[in-house]
Design an enzyme around this catalytic site. Structure first.
Site, PDB file in Angstrom:
ATOM      1  N   ASP A  71      -1.829  10.713  -2.358  1.00  0.00           N
ATOM      2  CA  ASP A  71      -2.136   9.663  -3.317  1.00  0.00           C
ATOM      3  C   ASP A  71      -2.330  10.215  -4.708  1.00  0.00           C
ATOM      4  OD1 ASP A  71      -3.112   8.660  -0.509  1.00  0.00           O
ATOM      5  OD2 ASP A  71      -2.667   6.897  -1.739  1.00  0.00           O
ATOM      6  N   ARG A  83       0.834  -1.200   0.000  1.00  0.00           N
ATOM      7  CA  ARG A  83       0.000   0.000   0.000  1.00  0.00           C
ATOM      8  C   ARG A  83       0.859   1.236   0.000  1.00  0.00           C
ATOM      9  NH1 ARG A  83       1.665   1.825   4.225  1.00  0.00           N
ATOM     10  NH2 ARG A  83       0.466   3.733   3.884  1.00  0.00           N
ATOM     11  N   GLY A  84       0.217   2.368  -0.205  1.00  0.00           N
ATOM     12  CA  GLY A  84       0.963   3.619  -0.272  1.00  0.00           C
ATOM     13  C   GLY A  84       1.269   3.969  -1.711  1.00  0.00           C
ATOM     14  N   ALA A  85       1.045   5.214  -2.091  1.00  0.00           N
ATOM     15  CA  ALA A  85       1.116   5.572  -3.500  1.00  0.00           C
ATOM     16  C   ALA A  85       2.430   5.182  -4.185  1.00  0.00           C
ATOM     17  CB  ALA A  85       0.832   7.074  -3.651  1.00  0.00           C
ATOM     18  N   GLN A  91      -3.157   2.483   9.823  1.00  0.00           N
ATOM     19  CA  GLN A  91      -1.825   2.611   9.216  1.00  0.00           C
ATOM     20  C   GLN A  91      -0.886   3.423  10.115  1.00  0.00           C
ATOM     21  OE1 GLN A  91      -4.705   2.814   7.565  1.00  0.00           O
ATOM     22  NE2 GLN A  91      -4.486   2.525   5.348  1.00  0.00           N
ATOM     23  N   ARG A  99      -6.701  -0.438  -7.538  1.00  0.00           N
ATOM     24  CA  ARG A  99      -7.190   0.612  -6.631  1.00  0.00           C
ATOM     25  C   ARG A  99      -7.218   1.917  -7.434  1.00  0.00           C
ATOM     26  NH1 ARG A  99      -4.268   1.170  -1.012  1.00  0.00           N
ATOM     27  NH2 ARG A  99      -6.201   2.231  -0.409  1.00  0.00           N
ATOM     28  N   ASN A 120      -5.577  12.409  -0.205  1.00  0.00           N
ATOM     29  CA  ASN A 120      -4.789  11.641   0.739  1.00  0.00           C
ATOM     30  C   ASN A 120      -5.723  10.903   1.673  1.00  0.00           C
ATOM     31  OD1 ASN A 120      -2.056  10.942   1.640  1.00  0.00           O
ATOM     32  ND2 ASN A 120      -2.587  12.035   3.515  1.00  0.00           N
ATOM     33  N   LYS A 121      -5.166  10.105   2.577  1.00  0.00           N
ATOM     34  CA  LYS A 121      -5.981   9.311   3.485  1.00  0.00           C
ATOM     35  C   LYS A 121      -7.057  10.145   4.157  1.00  0.00           C
ATOM     36  CE  LYS A 121      -5.705   5.859   3.941  1.00  0.00           C
ATOM     37  NZ  LYS A 121      -6.441   4.968   3.025  1.00  0.00           N
TER      38      LYS A 121
HETATM   39  C1  LIG Z   1       3.486   7.768   0.598  1.00  0.00           C
HETATM   40  S1  LIG Z   1       1.864   7.748   0.023  1.00  0.00           S
HETATM   41  C2  LIG Z   1       1.053   7.038   1.359  1.00  0.00           C
HETATM   42  C3  LIG Z   1      -0.402   7.336   1.313  1.00  0.00           C
HETATM   43  O1  LIG Z   1      -1.118   6.165   0.907  1.00  0.00           O
HETATM   44  C4  LIG Z   1      -1.964   5.819   1.973  1.00  0.00           C
HETATM   45  O2  LIG Z   1      -3.136   5.202   1.568  1.00  0.00           O
HETATM   46  P1  LIG Z   1      -3.299   3.594   1.731  1.00  0.00           P
HETATM   47  O3  LIG Z   1      -2.699   3.232   3.058  1.00  0.00           O
HETATM   48  O4  LIG Z   1      -4.796   3.407   1.656  1.00  0.00           O
HETATM   49  O5  LIG Z   1      -2.556   3.020   0.559  1.00  0.00           O
HETATM   50  C5  LIG Z   1      -2.242   7.133   2.623  1.00  0.00           C
HETATM   51  O6  LIG Z   1      -3.130   7.906   1.849  1.00  0.00           O
HETATM   52  C6  LIG Z   1      -0.883   7.725   2.670  1.00  0.00           C
HETATM   53  O7  LIG Z   1      -0.819   9.089   2.884  1.00  0.00           O
END
Ligand SMILES: CSC[C@H]1O[C@H](OP(=O)(O)O)[C@H](O)[C@@H]1O
Length: 343
Positions: free
Chosen positions: A239, A53-55, A198, A94, A249-250
């Site tokens: 994101d 996960r994470g962009a 997270q 996603r 973002n989250k």
């Molecule tokens: C470094 S980008 C991380 C970004 O992605 C996360 O979303 P997810 O955990 O759902 O993939 C979150 O938005 C973070 O800020």
């Protein structure tokens, strides 16, 4: 502590011909286990379950996913149309983080040059992401020290934008790591980030492993922590960043941004340029991933809400540019709240 959550294992996979090796983030911090992924089905499932996960990490997963699709097509004797359809499934796993689509598109055009060309391009993309994260972290730290002060800073983070969310180093936590090298981190307040935690599970895991002083707080505490003057700045990942500086973002980031504006402290968004989507003019057109309501109506596998209750579970929100003091990429820092655009 591992320094990479996603790598290519050249001897992995069922045929020993290679696989994506993923640190399964759904099991952290309690268990450190890796997934050996050599099928598109397994990669898509891992992306959707947030095992990866994470962009920026999704960008790497997308690029390596093209190699996985090519290897699987060769193993199964599938034609080009089936290969392209499999690559599309990785791309579409996603919707919000632009990096996933970007990572796929960066390498799929090389399919005709062969599997090794695609793999080399994917590995180059991962290396470039780490370099970008380290450079943007320096730009961000310079900006924060100029704007806030050359002293140890108290930082609020939301979600996880650390090495677990990237090829390595991290973005928002990369900024914290850079500040730490300058003896410029006093304390970090990490939002737990419901529903998948997270922050409490992943950001805390990274900070604890490096001995960075921090506390986990409930998301609902973020606004009062900011307005009470307990932090000097908020630093988050992204994101998707639109051309006008709106930031997806989250979910919960918008609340942090509103509190920062109320308190007169800066919200800095740290992201590689691969998260900037100039084809998206503003945040109003960014697709926000809606995840299963059960992630909200249950906790730790136990249902918390009554059976008659549904769960509303947008995974992201959009912070308007006017609330974003700075966007730090490897190309430098722009100030959307001051009228700067990304493109
Ligand atoms: C470094 S980008 C991380 C970004 O992605 C996360 O979303 P997810 O955990 O759902 O993939 C979150 O938005 C973070 O800020």
């Amino acid at each position: 502590m591992t320094e990479r959550a996603i790598t290519w294992d050249a001897r992995g996979g069922r045929g020993g011909s290679g696989a994506v090796r993923l640190l399964d983030q759904t099991l952290l911090p309690g268990r450190t286990e890796y997934l050996d992924v050599d099928t598109v089905d397994d990669l898509v499932a891992a992306i959707r379950a947030l095992a990866v996960r994470g962009a920026p990490a999704l960008g790497v997963a997308g690029a390596l996913g093209v190699v996985v699709a090519m290897d699987e097509a060769a193993r199964e004797g599938r034609d080009r149309a089936a290969l392209e359809a499999a690559v599309d499934r990785v791309r579409d796993a996603r919707p919000t983080a632009v990096n996933l689509r970007w990572g796929v598109e960066q390498v799929r055009s090389l399919v005709d040059d062969g599997r090794e060309a695609v793999l080399e391009a994917a590995l180059d993309l991962a290396a470039a992401d780490e370099a970008a994260n380290r450079l943007l972290s320096r730009h961000a730290a310079d900006w924060l020290q100029e704007r806030v002060g050359h002293r140890p800073l108290r930082v609020l983070t939301h979600c996880n934008a650390g090495l677990l969310a990237a090829s390595a180093w991290g973005t928002a936590l990369g900024v914290v790591r850079e500040l730490r090298t300058r003896d410029a981190v006093e304390f970090v307040y990490a939002d737990e980030t419901r529903p998948l935690l997270q922050g409490a599970r992943l950001t805390a895991w990274e900070l604890a492993a490096e001995g960075i002083p921090h506390a986990v707080q409930v998301d609902g505490a973020a606004a009062s922590t900011i307005v009470r003057g307990l932090v000097d700045c908020a630093v988050v990942g992204a994101d998707r960043i639109a051309a006008n500086g709106d930031v997806a973002n989250k979910v919960g980031t918008l609340g942090v941004a509103l509190a920062c504006r109320e308190a007169g402290i800066p919200l800095l968004v740290a992201a590689p340029w691969s998260t900037v989507d100039l084809a998206t003019p503003d945040g109003s057109v960014i697709e926000i991933e809606e995840r299963a309501g059960e992630e909200v109506t249950a906790f730790g596998g136990t249902r918390t809400a009554p059976e008659g209750s549904s769960g509303f579970n947008p995974a992201f929100d959009v912070t308007p540019a006017r609330l974003v003091a700075a966007v730090a990429t490897e190309r430098g820092v722009v100030e959307p709240a001051s009228g700067d655009r990304l493109g």
